[in-house]
Design an enzyme around this catalytic site. Structure first.
Site, PDB file in Angstrom:
ATOM      1  N   GLU A 144       7.387  -1.382  -3.598  1.00 13.36           N
ATOM      2  CA  GLU A 144       7.479  -2.273  -2.336  1.00 13.36           C
ATOM      3  C   GLU A 144       7.714  -3.646  -2.587  1.00 13.36           C
ATOM      4  O   GLU A 144       8.619  -4.199  -1.711  1.00 13.36           O
ATOM      5  CB  GLU A 144       6.310  -2.033  -1.680  1.00 13.36           C
TER       6      GLU A 144
ATOM      7  N   ALA B 216       0.815  -0.976  -0.134  1.00  9.19           N
ATOM      8  CA  ALA B 216      -0.107   0.194  -0.103  1.00  9.19           C
ATOM      9  C   ALA B 216       0.729   1.341  -0.163  1.00  9.19           C
ATOM     10  O   ALA B 216       2.117   1.479   0.421  1.00  9.19           O
ATOM     11  CB  ALA B 216      -0.973  -0.105   1.012  1.00  9.19           C
TER      12      ALA B 216
END
Length: 224
Positions: free
Chosen positions: A133, A113
């Site tokens: 990420e 996220a």
């Protein structure tokens, strides 16, 4: 002086509250602000000032007029919004990130996220955050839902997407982000959610959405 301030501001003290909640009504689901009765619940903003400015969000203090005419103070976190990604491999594993969260003082296990930049398309942000990420690129990304992370005091909306057709490239986390990445069986994550071992809200929602979609697809196939 204290009495005059108390008569002007109201922050939840029930000493002189004389109103009650609306009586329970058996009905079909009606979303917020679509029921004519909802107009009697609305608060009218009188002023809003920035109380604190941070790197990621601001805290604003609002003076509002309550439905009964009294005034109250509301502290609201103003956040630009975020995206979260349920990334599934062809083998049915979900991509999870392990990250230390200072607010909780421990490492959490979450779906990838990240914060939106002002004006950024959430779909583009989902692709960007997934790559940054986890190092994963997706052949397909589909919108699942939007959740309010904590609407009692924050206006953050998190847009959740599902990513499939994953290929590993190279991660590029922010300078202050240190992340480990796991590929876990989706059923194992769902079990952890149902057992209360996963606390992160977006991860709980993402896992249960996937589980629900899977069951509905299987049910439809059985009917055919």
């Amino acid at each position: 002086m204290r009495d005059s301030v108390a008569s002007f501001t109201f922050d939840g003290d029930r000493d002189d509250a004389d109103h009650v909640s609306g009586a329970p009504v058996e009905r079909e689901l009606v979303l917020g602000s679509e029921d004519p009765r909802d107009a009697s619940l609305e608060e009218r903003p009188l002023s809003e000032d920035v109380a604190w400015t941070g790197r990621i969000f601001n805290v604003n203090r609002l003076q509002v007029e309550l439905p009964d005419g009294r005034h109250a103070v509301r502290d609201v976190v103003r956040h630009p919004g975020a995206v979260a990604i349920v990334a599934l491999t062809d083998e049915g594993r979900i991509c999870l990130v392990r990250q230390y969260r200072t607010a909780l003082d421990r490492v959490t296990v979450e779906i990838p996220a990240g914060k939106l930049t002002p004006g950024e398309d959430p779909l583009e942000a989902a692709s960007r955050e997934l790559l940054e990420e986890t190092g994963m690129t997706a052949g397909k990304i589909a919108f699942l839902t939007t959740i309010a992370s904590s609407d009692g005091f924050c206006d953050e909306l998190i847009h959740i997407y599902m990513a499939t057709g994953l290929e590993f490239s190279k991660s590029s986390p922010d300078a202050d982000e240190f992340i480990n990445v796991d590929l876990v069986e989706l059923s194992e994550l769902v079990d952890a959610v149902l057992d209360g071992r996963i606390e992160d809200a977006k991860t709980v929602v993402g896992a249960l959405l996937c589980d629900s979609i899977s069951h509905r697809l299987n049910f439809s196939q059985e009917e055919e």
